[in-house]
Scaffold this motif. Structure first.
Motif, mmCIF file in Angstrom:
data_model
loop_
_atom_site.group_PDB
_atom_site.id
_atom_site.type_symbol
_atom_site.label_atom_id
_atom_site.label_comp_id
_atom_site.label_asym_id
_atom_site.label_seq_id
_atom_site.Cartn_x
_atom_site.Cartn_y
_atom_site.Cartn_z
ATOM 1 N N SER A 190 0.854 -1.183 0.000
ATOM 2 C CA SER A 190 0.000 0.000 0.000
ATOM 3 C C SER A 190 0.889 1.232 0.000
ATOM 4 O O SER A 190 2.056 1.189 0.403
ATOM 5 N N LEU A 191 0.334 2.344 -0.440
ATOM 6 C CA LEU A 191 1.090 3.590 -0.421
ATOM 7 C C LEU A 191 1.433 3.976 1.007
ATOM 8 O O LEU A 191 2.509 4.520 1.277
ATOM 9 N N GLY A 209 7.284 8.810 -6.425
ATOM 10 C CA GLY A 209 6.107 9.569 -6.013
ATOM 11 C C GLY A 209 5.329 10.204 -7.149
ATOM 12 O O GLY A 209 4.097 10.049 -7.231
ATOM 13 N N PRO A 210 5.969 10.944 -8.074
ATOM 14 C CA PRO A 210 5.208 11.577 -9.161
ATOM 15 C C PRO A 210 4.435 10.581 -10.017
ATOM 16 O O PRO A 210 3.289 10.839 -10.412
ATOM 17 N N VAL A 211 5.054 9.436 -10.315
ATOM 18 C CA VAL A 211 4.373 8.426 -11.138
ATOM 19 C C VAL A 211 3.156 7.873 -10.409
ATOM 20 O O VAL A 211 2.074 7.724 -10.999
ATOM 21 N N LEU A 212 3.305 7.560 -9.131
ATOM 22 C CA LEU A 212 2.179 7.035 -8.364
ATOM 23 C C LEU A 212 1.071 8.073 -8.251
ATOM 24 O O LEU A 212 -0.115 7.735 -8.348
ATOM 25 N N GLY A 235 -14.419 10.072 -1.607
ATOM 26 C CA GLY A 235 -14.837 10.448 -0.257
ATOM 27 C C GLY A 235 -13.873 10.119 0.847
ATOM 28 O O GLY A 235 -14.059 10.581 1.978
ATOM 29 N N ASP A 236 -12.833 9.321 0.575
ATOM 30 C CA ASP A 236 -11.883 8.983 1.644
ATOM 31 C C ASP A 236 -10.515 8.652 1.045
ATOM 32 O O ASP A 236 -9.904 7.645 1.371
ATOM 33 N N LEU A 237 -10.021 9.534 0.185
ATOM 34 C CA LEU A 237 -8.713 9.329 -0.430
ATOM 35 C C LEU A 237 -7.615 9.595 0.598
ATOM 36 O O LEU A 237 -7.596 10.647 1.234
ATOM 37 N N LYS A 238 -6.696 8.646 0.739
ATOM 38 C CA LYS A 238 -5.560 8.765 1.651
ATOM 39 C C LYS A 238 -4.589 7.636 1.315
ATOM 40 O O LYS A 238 -4.926 6.715 0.546
ATOM 41 N N PRO A 239 -3.368 7.646 1.845
ATOM 42 C CA PRO A 239 -2.379 6.621 1.467
ATOM 43 C C PRO A 239 -2.830 5.196 1.719
ATOM 44 O O PRO A 239 -2.517 4.302 0.921
ATOM 45 N N ALA A 240 -3.557 4.943 2.808
ATOM 46 C CA ALA A 240 -3.980 3.576 3.110
ATOM 47 C C ALA A 240 -4.953 3.034 2.081
ATOM 48 O O ALA A 240 -5.108 1.821 1.952
#
Length: 519
Positions: free
Chosen positions: A121-122, A135-138, A157-162
């Motif tokens: 995961s990110l 990072g830029p590509v991801l 509605g819930d964008l985050k690294p996890a």
């Protein structure tokens, strides 16, 4: 205290054509387990069904009426979106099942989503490598996923690294759609839950009606701006040492009493993009299509080597990755053991799960100093061995004696490295899950995610080779053989003299870590 699992599913449990394997993550609303497709099932299933998947269990049959209403809504949101949208940037739903098993009332009626299984995961990547070169590509792939969602009339509605998963080929997928909202004109409605650091200011004080909280695509744009700043600089764009302090800073910024001070480490082109995402009001934010064009343009000029490489076996095991000092589980819309999902009330309060510290309590004591970060690895490694002498307390005791749980141990004089003191030429023979040796001698460092399962495989091989009549605790004899060899222990008729001090220390911690009644 939060339960370790919202839904406890025993290893080997069968649902549909799937057999449950190791746990991946758990939280307040559900639990995720790795699974493999049963080979004894004549029903091959839909075309393209893989051999392995992730099963997301939602307890839609065993909760109170109020909880059941909420859980069903979450499941329906995710099912509705994933069944209607197919995209290379969204995690794939293979099928949805309902558990029909009155003999297991705690599982009967549960909804099970069979999802594409990720490698990483990110969130876990950032835990290991802040501001990664890829990072830029991801970020470009994440932005493409958002654009695909918005074109189809949905807000994440819930964008985050996890909730950004990394696949075996290095590509990124968006996951966790149980907070997603289908647009009705300019707005949709989402449950009153969110992660404060990624919630735009206007939603921090938004009224919550009968249908939930009104949300626009611009909320995802704000979250992308926060995510981009974090990925590229390793820090949040708004100041503060806690989510609550940063939430207050976001409110002050939105009210005009604070200014936005982006990190000087942010490249100028990306600073313009992040600034366009993080405007005080939603009306000033860049549109998703324009955002995607700008991100793709900037990414096209990134160095040629800045590409995400497939995670090696050193960074993935049991479907989970070790991130700093905690287990960062893969994000399938479940609050992880690191507690990164917070209920989004107006004050940003939340109760992170404490499952890492409690995991496997029936096998390994929770009050004797075994680091929570390694409990999953230790317990599941022991479960993977069918030898009675290879137990979780034994593995924990040996790790304590070998390295004092130090993942960065380096002893070049003995050519031993990592938490299990592996010699590279020996580790080569035990590093692969399928039992085949590595093609080349590995080079240190050897992360716990590689070292601990390899230790278990080696111990499981040693145990049946020790003579049956040797005196003493069979587990301690296995430990001594790990330090020398099974043949040496057999010839000595027990623990060789030069290893007795080592064996005594293992025996001490073995007793310490074994739960009462398991002696």
């Amino acid at each position: 205290m939060t339960e370790a699992y919202a839904v406890r599913v025993p290893r080997g449990y069968r649902v549909g054509r799937w057999e449950v394997r190791e746990p991946i993550a758990s939280g307040a609303f559900g639990s995720v387990y790795a699974a493999r497709r049963r080979t004894d099932d004549n029903d091959a299933g839909p075309p393209g069904l893989p051999g392995r998947a992730a099963l997301k269990f939602l307890p839609t049959g065993t909760r109170t009426p109020r909880q059941l209403t909420h859980l069903r809504e979450l499941a329906e949101r995710e099912l509705e979106l994933l069944s209607r949208l197919t995209s290379p940037r969204l995690i794939r739903l293979y099928e949805a099942l309902t558990v029909d098993d009155p003999s297991h009332p705690e599982l009967d009626g549960a909804t099970v989503l069979v999802l594409e299984k990720a490698e990483d995961s990110l969130s876990a990547l950032l835990g290991r490598t802040p501001a990664p070169a890829a990072g830029p590509v991801l970020l470009a792939q994440v932005c493409a996923g958002l654009a695909q969602l918005h074109r189809a009339g949905w807000v994440h509605g819930d964008l985050k690294p996890a909730n950004v998963l990394l696949m075996a080929d290095g590509s990124a997928r968006l996951a966790d759609f149980n907070m997603a909202a289908e647009l009705e004109g300019t707005h949709g409605y989402t449950p009153a839950f969110s992660t404060p650091d990624y919630t735009p200011p206007e939603l921090l004080w938004a009224e919550i009606g009968e249908r939930g909280r009104r949300i626009r695509p611009s909320a995802d744009v704000w979250a992308f701006g926060v995510l981009a700043h974090l990925v590229l600089t390793g820090s949040f764009p708004l100041p503060g040492s806690t989510p609550t302090v940063r939430r207050d800073a976001a409110v002050a910024y939105a009210r005009g009493t604070e200014v936005l001070r982006l990190s000087p480490e942010l490249p100028s082109a990306w600073a313009e993009i992040v600034g366009a995402c993080l405007t005080r009001t939603h009306t000033g934010r860049i549109g998703t299509e324009a955002l995607l064009r700008r991100v793709e343009t900037v990414t096209a000029t990134a160095p040629a080597g800045a590409r995400f490489r497939r995670p090696s076996r050193r960074t993935t095991v049991l479907g989970a990755a070790l991130a700093t000092a905690s287990v960062a589980a893969l994000g399938y819309g479940i609050a992880t053991w690191a507690g990164d999902v917070v209920s989004g009330d107006a004050k940003g309060r939340g109760a992170p799960a404490n499952g890492a510290a409690l995991y496997g309590a029936e096998d390994l004591r929770t009050d004797r100093g075994v680091p929570a970060a390694y409990r999953l690895l230790i317990v599941e490694t022991a479960h993977d061995c069918d030898q009675p002498a290879v137990t979780a307390p034994l593995i924990a005791a040996m790790l304590k004696v070998e390295s004092d749980f130090d993942p960065d141990l380096s002893d070049p004089a003995l050519d031993e490295y990592g938490i299990a003191r592996w010699t590279p030429r020996v580790l080569r023979w035990w590093m692969n899950e399928d039992g085949t040796p590595g093609e080349t001698v590995p080079s240190p460092p050897f992360p716990p995610a590689e070292s601990i399962p390899a230790m278990g495989r080696y111990l499981c091989w040693i145990a049946p080779r020790l003579s049956a009549g040797l005196p003493g605790d069979r587990r301690v004899l296995v430990a001594a053989a790990y330090r020398t060899s099974w043949n040496v222990v057999n010839k000595a008729g027990g623990v060789p003299g030069e290893y007795r001090a080592y064996a005594a220390r293992v025996a001490h911690y073995l007793q310490e870590y074994t739960p009462p009644g398991r002696k």
